[in-house]
Write an enzyme that holds these catalytic residues in place. Structure first.
Site, PDB file in Angstrom:
ATOM      1  N   LYS A 186       0.544  -5.593   6.140  1.00 34.43           N
ATOM      2  CA  LYS A 186       1.448  -5.032   4.860  1.00 34.43           C
ATOM      3  C   LYS A 186       3.098  -5.701   5.957  1.00 34.43           C
ATOM      4  O   LYS A 186       3.306  -5.314   6.630  1.00 34.43           O
ATOM      5  CB  LYS A 186       1.906  -3.812   5.065  1.00 34.43           C
ATOM      6  CG  LYS A 186       2.748  -2.791   3.738  1.00 34.43           C
ATOM      7  CD  LYS A 186       2.030  -1.609   3.822  1.00 34.43           C
ATOM      8  CE  LYS A 186       3.273  -0.944   2.263  1.00 34.43           C
ATOM      9  NZ  LYS A 186       3.849   0.190   2.352  1.00 34.43           N
TER      10      LYS A 186
ATOM     11  N   SER B 188       1.638   2.006  -2.649  1.00 31.80           N
ATOM     12  CA  SER B 188       2.958   0.725  -2.447  1.00 31.80           C
ATOM     13  C   SER B 188       1.883  -0.253  -0.960  1.00 31.80           C
ATOM     14  O   SER B 188       2.811  -1.508  -0.990  1.00 31.80           O
ATOM     15  CB  SER B 188       4.251   1.473  -1.894  1.00 31.80           C
ATOM     16  OG  SER B 188       3.600   2.490  -0.205  1.00 31.80           O
TER      17      SER B 188
ATOM     18  N   SER C 227       0.399   6.068   0.190  1.00 34.85           N
ATOM     19  CA  SER C 227       0.390   4.628   0.162  1.00 34.85           C
ATOM     20  C   SER C 227      -0.944   4.373   0.620  1.00 34.85           C
ATOM     21  O   SER C 227      -0.932   2.818   0.207  1.00 34.85           O
ATOM     22  CB  SER C 227       1.614   4.173   0.437  1.00 34.85           C
ATOM     23  OG  SER C 227       3.165   4.120  -0.647  1.00 34.85           O
TER      24      SER C 227
END
Ligand code: GLN
Length: 486
Positions: free
Chosen positions: A78, A153, A177
């Site tokens: 990420k 997210s 997330s």
């Protein structure tokens, strides 16, 4: 079987047996990323040259009989984890040109274990969002239906794993997330106990809630990743010095006698009916394997979302004050004076959702409102933690749905932040209480995946992984791939 169709555990065995090289595997996945990412928008940066070089190094190490636990295995990060020499944007215009001078501990540990990093994945701006639509780099598409959100997210990490562009990904979870996008994309999302994995070099959103974890295709793969990522780090003052068990060896634990707690409110009106039915079916599978179900009460559950939306913005308003256009990040051109530089750099660099959080956070921390909001939220947070502690006197894990509905359409919730915030209604409690939690695929509703949410007491990572792994021995939901990404 095509290499991209294999799980991390299968790929590890294949590399060890010499069935293929890391270079072949890496080339195959880079090719898949290049062919599909225009459609999915899961990546912010693809690291072709670095990945090929790392794959060659891994193959050489193996030839010499060396190499760590993940030697030659491809992963993605990420874009919230700092990577030395590679852009780290956190999904924001503010950091569009930021190249970190150092690696996050998570990145460092995975590198040291021999993992091959294919690229950095798209995400909601500064990890604030539940749909990936707040990213400066545009929304990620859900591989199960391109008109829908993959969640957020960590939507880029989830979409990359779901579409078989990478067998595993790192991700972060402040309120859901990791678990929410995992549920919406038919992947396994694992959030460890707060303090289990180092936050050093992970760009901070809400420091008392943020925790790094994984998105993979199976619980066994999560165990493999977590074993490398977990452990004390003196560079993170909230990292806890607690022994790291062998998570892979722990997968074989039996479910005989396991006490599963069910929270009645989780199955109330807010839950989509078919999603609820899929979760109930999963619970009966666990029962058939020797677990017992009992109802537990979390009396302050209704306050999770409101508490989170005081605490998280408060911490983010403080954390994000470092982005001032001076030391790093976006800088406005031709400022008139210092104030103009600050205001315009931040005004131009941050998107609408981030600004909304900073304003809310500044408000709840301001003199006169601090006691009424922030302090009050801290007290309620304690009550919520106490509720979990009491519940875990009677049960070993709490199980329920990860999200109220399957994946929603892109654009559906963007005008209504409250509806968006409610997407994390089942996941936020674990962050407020610092508990480990995960989501595992457990069904399909009209062609869209459903996630089973498991929460355990502090440090029960091994138990959660064993429950999910045992479930995955009897079910094949986690093996299903979206039609266009088989
Ligand atoms: N969706 C939640 C939020 O917008 C949680 C985000 C996260 O876990 N990073 O804050």
């Amino acid at each position: 079987m095509d290499l991209h169709a294999k799980t991390l555990t299968e790929l590890k065995a294949g590399l060890e047996a010499g069935d293929f090289s890391s270079l072949e595997l890496t080339e195959a996945l880079l090719g898949r990323i290049e062919a599909n990412d225009e459609t999915l928008n899961a990546f912010i940066t693809v690291m072709r040259d670095q990945a090929l070089a790392a794959a060659r190094r891994a193959d050489e190490a193996r030839a010499k009989g060396n190499g760590g636990a993940l030697n030659g295995l491809p992963i993605v990060h990420k874009d919230i984890f700092c990577t030395q020499g590679i852009k780290t944007t956190c999904g924001s215009k503010m950091l569009d040109n930021f190249v970190s001078p150092y690696d996050a501990t998570v990145v460092e540990r995975l590198d040291a274990a021999g993992a091959v990093v294919l690229g950095k994945t798209n995400m909601d701006e500064f990890a604030m969002g539940s749909s990936n639509e707040t990213s400066y780099f545009g929304p990620v598409k859900n591989p199960w239906d391109l008109a829908r959100s993959p969640g957020g997210s960590s939507g880029g990490s989830a979409a990359a794993v779901a579409a078989r562009l990478s067998p595993a990904a790192t991700a972060t979870d402040t309120g859901g997330s990791i678990r929410q996008p995992a549920a919406l994309t038919n992947t396994v999302g694992f959030k460890p106990t707060y303090g289990r994995v180092s936050r050093y070099g992970m760009i901070a959103f809400a420091s008392s809630l943020d925790q790094a974890g994984t998105i993979t295709r199976s619980a066994a793969d999560a165990a493999l990743m977590l074993g490398v990522m977990a452990g004390f780090d003196e560079r993170d003052s909230t990292s806890i010095d607690h022994a790291v068990p062998d998570y892979v060896a722990g997968l074989e634990g039996s479910l005989q006698g396991l006490r599963i707690g069910i929270v009645r409110q989780h199955f109330d009106a807010g839950l989509d009916e078919k999603t609820g039915a899929a979760v109930r079916e999963a619970l009966s599978v666990l029962e058939s394997k020797g677990a017992s179900l009992t109802e537990v009460d979390l009396p302050n559950l209704d306050y999770c979302v409101p508490t989170y939306y005081v605490v998280a913005p408060a911490e983010c308003s403080s954390n994000l004050s470092r982005f001032d256009g001076v030391r790093f990040g976006h800088r406005a051109e031709d400022p008139e004076d210092l104030l103009d530089l600050y205001c315009r750099s931040r005004g131009e660099g941050f998107g609408a959702e981030v600004k909304r959080r900073i304003m809310t956070g500044t408000y709840v921390l301001s003199a006169g409102y601090y006691d009424a909001y922030y302090l009050q939220a801290q007290k309620v947070r304690q009550l919520i933690s106490d509720d979990f502690r009491k519940a875990f006197e009677d049960v070993d894990v709490i199980a329920g749905p990860t999200t109220p509905t399957p994946a929603f359409k892109l654009g559906d919730k963007t005008d209504d932040p409250i509806t968006m915030y409610l997407n994390d209604i089942y996941t936020i409690g674990a962050n407020l209480a610092g508990l480990p939690a995960m989501s595992a695929p457990c069904g399909m509703v009209d062609g869209l995946p459903v996630g089973l949410h498991l929460v355990g007491p502090h440090w029960s990572e091994d138990r959660l992984l064993a429950v999910a792994h045992q479930y995955q021995q009897d079910t094949d939901w986690h093996t299903l791939a979206p039609e266009d990404f088989q």
